[in-house]
Design an enzyme around this catalytic site. Structure first.
Site, PDB file in Angstrom:
ATOM      1  N   HIS A 100       0.830  -1.211   0.000  1.00 25.40           N
ATOM      2  CA  HIS A 100       0.000   0.000   0.000  1.00 25.40           C
ATOM      3  C   HIS A 100       0.859   1.252   0.000  1.00 25.40           C
ATOM      4  CE1 HIS A 100      -3.368   2.651   1.195  1.00 25.40           C
ATOM      5  NE2 HIS A 100      -2.459   3.250   1.969  1.00 25.40           N
ATOM      6  N   GLU A 101       1.870   1.300   0.857  1.00 17.08           N
ATOM      7  CA  GLU A 101       2.710   2.495   0.958  1.00 17.08           C
ATOM      8  C   GLU A 101       3.547   2.704  -0.307  1.00 17.08           C
ATOM      9  OE1 GLU A 101       2.218   4.647   3.149  1.00 17.08           O
ATOM     10  OE2 GLU A 101       0.930   3.431   4.423  1.00 17.08           O
ATOM     11  N   HIS A 134       1.540   4.362  -3.053  1.00 12.85           N
ATOM     12  CA  HIS A 134       1.428   5.825  -2.984  1.00 12.85           C
ATOM     13  C   HIS A 134       2.564   6.473  -3.776  1.00 12.85           C
ATOM     14  CE1 HIS A 134      -1.939   6.587  -0.391  1.00 12.85           C
ATOM     15  NE2 HIS A 134      -1.451   5.906   0.628  1.00 12.85           N
ATOM     16  N   GLU A 154      -6.071   6.976  -1.289  1.00 10.11           N
ATOM     17  CA  GLU A 154      -5.988   5.802  -0.431  1.00 10.11           C
ATOM     18  C   GLU A 154      -6.588   4.571  -1.116  1.00 10.11           C
ATOM     19  OE1 GLU A 154      -4.519   5.294   2.578  1.00 10.11           O
ATOM     20  OE2 GLU A 154      -3.664   7.271   2.219  1.00 10.11           O
TER      21      GLU A 154
END
Length: 269
Positions: free
Chosen positions: A134-135, A138, A197
């Site tokens: 997920h990070e 980004h 997100e």
């Protein structure tokens, strides 16, 4: 004067739109990676000197191992998309930091920090892959640069509003200014962040699937995160993140696509 300001904003929007190689979408971006990465790397190094980095432990080795697999998955996915060169300037690094906060982040250019406080929630490699995927997403989707660009545009809009209401009374100017600030924050900036997100969740699921982890485990991780928050999260419309229930529902809906994409790209063994 008003006509020129509006024309200038339209020109800025047209020039600043760029297509992201991993999402295929056009997005607002005033900041190139060549401008952003040096500052990002400097901030990362500064952070590491000011915090306790954990090395040599089983947890530190796990962060490095999972990070390496997510990195390999990102490279494989971008190559599959015909955008392998996009990661040439990335300088991947993964560090475990001694901090009780339940958090992790990835700066532009692939600089990742995992706080030790999140490990009891991740519990295993798949949980950690959910977080790191997920990070990293980004960073791959240029969300940091997009948020910076959106904030700059919000400021430009404020200047334009000030010029447009310059002939009004001071009270009227304050009313318009307050309405603009609240309207752009709740109606634009916060939904923009929630969209980032959700996009990072989608890309992250794909990365963890390509890396050889089961995306179904992402539901378990976010359920544990929800339980840890105890239902005290900020109302969704006032938050930069989707509500726990919304996020988990979105992830369940996105898992089949992530698995299908991983089969096309090839799963790392």
């Amino acid at each position: 004067m008003k006509k020129y300001l509006i024309g200038g904003i339209v020109t800025i929007l047209f020039v600043a739109c760029a297509t992201n190689p991993i999402t295929g979408k056009q997005s607002l971006n005033f900041v190139s990676n060549s401008e952003l990465f040096p500052s990002s790397f400097q901030q990362y190094n500064q952070f590491l000197t000011e915090n306790k980095v954990i090395t040599g432990t089983a947890d530190a080795k796990r962060v490095d191992a999972v990070g390496s697999r997510i990195k390999a998955a990102a490279e494989k996915y971008l190559k599959f998309l015909g955008q392998g060169q996009y990661l040439n300037d990335y300088r991947w690094e993964y560090k475990l930091v001694d901090n009780k906060e339940v958090n992790a982040w990835c700066l532009p250019g692939g600089k990742i920090v995992v706080y030790s406080g999140i490990l009891p929630v991740t519990q295993n490699d798949a949980g950690l892959a959910t977080v790191m995927g997920h990070e990293v997403s980004h960073a791959l989707a240029n969300h940091g640069a997009q948020r910076m660009s959106a904030a700059q545009l919000q400021q430009i809009g404020g200047v334009a509003l000030g010029a447009a209401t310059s002939g009004k009374s001071e009270q009227t100017q304050q009313i318009f200014s307050q309405a603009y600030g609240l309207g752009t924050e709740v109606g634009v900036m916060l939904p923009f962040s929630r969209g980032n997100e959700t996009e990072a969740d989608k890309i992250g699921l794909t990365l963890m699937a390509i890396a050889g982890y089961n995306p179904d485990d992402a539901v378990s991780f976010w359920s544990r995160m929800s339980a840890k928050s105890g239902g005290t999260s900020t109302p969704e419309f006032m938050s930069t993140h989707p509500s726990d229930a919304t996020r988990i529902a979105n992830i369940k809906a996105l898992i089949p696509e992530a698995k299908a994409t991983a089969l096309k790209v090839g799963v790392i063994k």
